[in-house]
Design an enzyme around this catalytic site. Structure first.
Site, PDB file in Angstrom:
ATOM      1  CD  GLU A  54     -36.161 -42.533  14.982  1.00  0.00           C
ATOM      2  OE1 GLU A  54     -36.679 -41.910  14.016  1.00  0.00           O
ATOM      3  OE2 GLU A  54     -35.222 -43.323  14.838  1.00  0.00           O
ATOM      4  CB  CYS A  89     -30.267 -41.498  12.089  1.00  0.00           C
ATOM      5  SG  CYS A  89     -30.974 -39.898  12.529  1.00  0.00           S
TER       6      CYS A  89
HETATM    7 ZN   LIG Z   1     -33.225 -40.083  12.891  1.00  0.00          ZN
END
Ligand SMILES: [Zn+2]
Length: 129
Positions: A54, A89
């Site tokens: 990401e 995350c």
């Molecule tokens: Zn991450």
């Protein structure tokens, strides 16, 4: 668009450099003007240097001067089955919050979410004024 974005994320996972975890992650970031930037996780023997898919997608876009985004799809798998959700995350959520509003869409294998679903309160620019 959500399906196409998720497919692009799965495709990007094919480029993951993950010799240590074996966990392939791909991300496909949709810009406000309709472009797609992809990223994959890039691991390192010094594990803390690893960067998530990401953040790579977001940083690629920002390095091109693009800072307005609509959605990101994230796909992750260790066995080629991308039907299980792979949630971003905390570090990636924080980076998303730098550039994206709470209505930014996060598309996972099991559906669509908003950034605010995962990060209802965040540290941001307003905190350091
Ligand atoms: Zn991450």
């Amino acid at each position: 668009m959500a399906d196409r974005l998720f497919e692009e994320a799965v495709k990007a996972a094919g480029n993951a450099y993950c010799p240590y975890s074996g966990f392939h992650v791909g991300a496909a970031l949709l810009t406000a003007d309709g472009r797609i930037y992809t990223g994959c996780n890039v691991e390192n023997a010094s594990f803390s240097m690893t960067v998530c898919a990401e953040r790579i997608a977001i940083f690629k876009a920002v390095s091109d001067g693009v800072k307005e985004f609509s959605a990101i799809a994230v796909a992750g798998s260790s066995d080629g089955n991308f039907s299980r959700s792979c949630t971003p995350c905390g570090a990636c959520l924080q980076v998303m919050s730098e550039f994206c509003g709470s209505n930014f869409k996060i598309i996972l294998a099991d559906g669509e979410y908003l950034l605010s679903d995962f990060l209802p309160v965040s540290f941001g620019k307003e905190n350091i004024k």
